[in-house]
Design a protein around this motif. Structure first.
Motif, PDB file in Angstrom:
ATOM      1  N   HIS A  76       0.836  -1.196   0.000  1.00  0.00           N
ATOM      2  CA  HIS A  76       0.000   0.000   0.000  1.00  0.00           C
ATOM      3  C   HIS A  76       0.872   1.247   0.000  1.00  0.00           C
ATOM      4  O   HIS A  76       2.058   1.192   0.354  1.00  0.00           O
ATOM      5  N   ALA A  77       0.278   2.352  -0.424  1.00  0.00           N
ATOM      6  CA  ALA A  77       0.997   3.622  -0.460  1.00  0.00           C
ATOM      7  C   ALA A  77      -0.004   4.761  -0.357  1.00  0.00           C
ATOM      8  O   ALA A  77      -1.193   4.600  -0.661  1.00  0.00           O
ATOM      9  N   HIS A  78       0.490   5.906   0.097  1.00  0.00           N
ATOM     10  CA  HIS A  78      -0.331   7.122   0.194  1.00  0.00           C
ATOM     11  C   HIS A  78       0.121   8.051  -0.925  1.00  0.00           C
ATOM     12  O   HIS A  78       1.264   8.507  -0.948  1.00  0.00           O
ATOM     13  N   VAL A  79      -0.773   8.305  -1.879  1.00  0.00           N
ATOM     14  CA  VAL A  79      -0.416   9.081  -3.070  1.00  0.00           C
ATOM     15  C   VAL A  79      -1.409  10.221  -3.275  1.00  0.00           C
ATOM     16  O   VAL A  79      -2.614   9.978  -3.425  1.00  0.00           O
ATOM     17  N   PHE A  80      -0.909  11.448  -3.270  1.00  0.00           N
ATOM     18  CA  PHE A  80      -1.740  12.631  -3.523  1.00  0.00           C
ATOM     19  C   PHE A  80      -3.011  12.653  -2.674  1.00  0.00           C
ATOM     20  O   PHE A  80      -4.105  12.910  -3.162  1.00  0.00           O
ATOM     21  N   GLY A  81      -2.853  12.336  -1.395  1.00  0.00           N
ATOM     22  CA  GLY A  81      -3.967  12.451  -0.464  1.00  0.00           C
ATOM     23  C   GLY A  81      -4.870  11.250  -0.359  1.00  0.00           C
ATOM     24  O   GLY A  81      -5.837  11.254   0.423  1.00  0.00           O
ATOM     25  N   ASN A  82      -4.590  10.206  -1.110  1.00  0.00           N
ATOM     26  CA  ASN A  82      -5.416   8.999  -1.055  1.00  0.00           C
ATOM     27  C   ASN A  82      -4.550   7.759  -0.868  1.00  0.00           C
ATOM     28  O   ASN A  82      -3.375   7.740  -1.250  1.00  0.00           O
ATOM     29  N   PHE A  83      -5.150   6.722  -0.289  1.00  0.00           N
ATOM     30  CA  PHE A  83      -4.465   5.443  -0.131  1.00  0.00           C
ATOM     31  C   PHE A  83      -4.763   4.544  -1.328  1.00  0.00           C
ATOM     32  O   PHE A  83      -5.879   4.529  -1.854  1.00  0.00           O
ATOM     33  N   TYR A  84      -3.728   3.799  -1.727  1.00  0.00           N
ATOM     34  CA  TYR A  84      -3.870   2.775  -2.760  1.00  0.00           C
ATOM     35  C   TYR A  84      -3.198   1.512  -2.240  1.00  0.00           C
ATOM     36  O   TYR A  84      -2.173   1.581  -1.561  1.00  0.00           O
ATOM     37  N   GLY A  85      -3.741   0.351  -2.572  1.00  0.00           N
ATOM     38  CA  GLY A  85      -3.117  -0.884  -2.117  1.00  0.00           C
ATOM     39  C   GLY A  85      -3.691  -2.104  -2.798  1.00  0.00           C
ATOM     40  O   GLY A  85      -4.688  -2.025  -3.528  1.00  0.00           O
ATOM     41  N   SER A  86      -3.053  -3.243  -2.563  1.00  0.00           N
ATOM     42  CA  SER A  86      -3.456  -4.507  -3.171  1.00  0.00           C
ATOM     43  C   SER A  86      -3.976  -5.459  -2.098  1.00  0.00           C
ATOM     44  O   SER A  86      -3.191  -5.963  -1.286  1.00  0.00           O
ATOM     45  N   PRO A  87      -5.287  -5.708  -2.063  1.00  0.00           N
ATOM     46  CA  PRO A  87      -5.850  -6.629  -1.072  1.00  0.00           C
ATOM     47  C   PRO A  87      -5.287  -8.040  -1.256  1.00  0.00           C
ATOM     48  O   PRO A  87      -5.156  -8.525  -2.384  1.00  0.00           O
ATOM     49  N   MET A  88      -4.970  -8.699  -0.152  1.00  0.00           N
ATOM     50  CA  MET A  88      -4.375 -10.019  -0.220  1.00  0.00           C
ATOM     51  C   MET A  88      -5.390 -11.107  -0.574  1.00  0.00           C
ATOM     52  O   MET A  88      -5.075 -12.038  -1.318  1.00  0.00           O
ATOM     53  N   GLY A  89      -6.619 -11.001  -0.064  1.00  0.00           N
ATOM     54  CA  GLY A  89      -7.612 -12.064  -0.212  1.00  0.00           C
ATOM     55  C   GLY A  89      -7.812 -12.548  -1.637  1.00  0.00           C
ATOM     56  O   GLY A  89      -7.654 -13.760  -1.915  1.00  0.00           O
ATOM     57  N   PRO A  90      -8.175 -11.676  -2.583  1.00  0.00           N
ATOM     58  CA  PRO A  90      -8.402 -12.127  -3.963  1.00  0.00           C
ATOM     59  C   PRO A  90      -7.167 -12.736  -4.617  1.00  0.00           C
ATOM     60  O   PRO A  90      -7.273 -13.680  -5.406  1.00  0.00           O
ATOM     61  N   VAL A  91      -5.979 -12.202  -4.279  1.00  0.00           N
ATOM     62  CA  VAL A  91      -4.737 -12.717  -4.868  1.00  0.00           C
ATOM     63  C   VAL A  91      -4.440 -14.114  -4.328  1.00  0.00           C
ATOM     64  O   VAL A  91      -4.103 -15.029  -5.086  1.00  0.00           O
TER      65      VAL A  91
END
Length: 215
Positions: A76-91
């Motif tokens: 996960h990362a914080h980019v331009f005021g929002n969080f983005y990340g990759s959920p583990m469950g589906p992967v």
């Protein structure tokens, strides 16, 4: 021997902007329709036309932080005021079902995933440009960004390139078709690793049993 059920791969592609990573990812998807892109989660609002669960998993800030705290985000990362990340469950579900998942992420995300519980199934590949001049030419040829944005991308590229040695494979993309061919060979070989084929142990035990029963 019957077809052996395999575990899926978590395939990471990283590169500086303009090295050809996104084009290669699209080609891989066309080559093998069973490959799927990891759908990221984000706290930003959906844009017109975006579909939840297809373009992104849209969740609120508290929900995202809760997933991070419980270890359910691969990266996960914080980019331009929002969080983005990759959920583990589906992967994890895809890998258990023998399906490969493709990640188009930077070196920071790659490092986080390589330290996760899914690390044994990670295949990481870094794409290098043939030269810095060619990298700039490709960025300019896109016709998408102004010179100021291109300058920022070029400035960032060295930091990204400096992490090349944290990957399993490194390819110099001086010929797109050749690089695509190398990627396919790498993926096919990694799929056949013993660690990715849990049913092999049962087959070996069966062979041992047959051998012991042989007069």
């Amino acid at each position: 021997m019957a077809e052996t059920t395999r575990r899926g791969l978590l395939i990471i592609l990283s590169s500086p902007s303009g090295a050809g990573k996104s084009t290669l990812a699209r080609r891989l998807m066309g080559w093998d329709p069973t490959l799927s892109f990891s759908v990221s989660a984000t706290t930003r609002a959906p844009r017109p036309g975006e579909v939840d669960g297809q373009d992104y998993h849209f969740i609120d800030d508290s929900g995202f932080r809760s997933l991070v705290a419980s270890g359910e985000m691969l990266e996960h990362a914080h980019v331009f005021g929002n969080f983005y990340g990759s959920p583990m469950g589906p992967v994890a579900k895809a890998i258990d079902a023998g399906r490969d998942v493709l990640f188009d992420i930077d070196w920071q995300g790659a490092q986080q995933i390589q330290k996760s519980v899914l690390a044994p199934h990670v295949l990481s590949i870094f794409i290098l440009p043939p030269s810095i001049a060619e990298l700039r030419r490709r960025l300019e040829a896109r016709g998408q960004d102004g010179q100021d944005v291109i300058a920022k991308r070029m400035q960032k590229s060295w930091d990204e390139i400096s992490h090349w040695d944290g990957y399993d494979y490194v390819l110099v993309n001086d010929d797109l078709d050749a690089t695509e061919g190398h990627l396919k060979c790498i993926i096919e070989a990694e799929r056949m690793k013993a660690a990715q084929q849990p049913a092999l142990m049962d087959h070996v035990r069966k062979l041992q049993s047959e051998f012991e029963e042989t007069p």
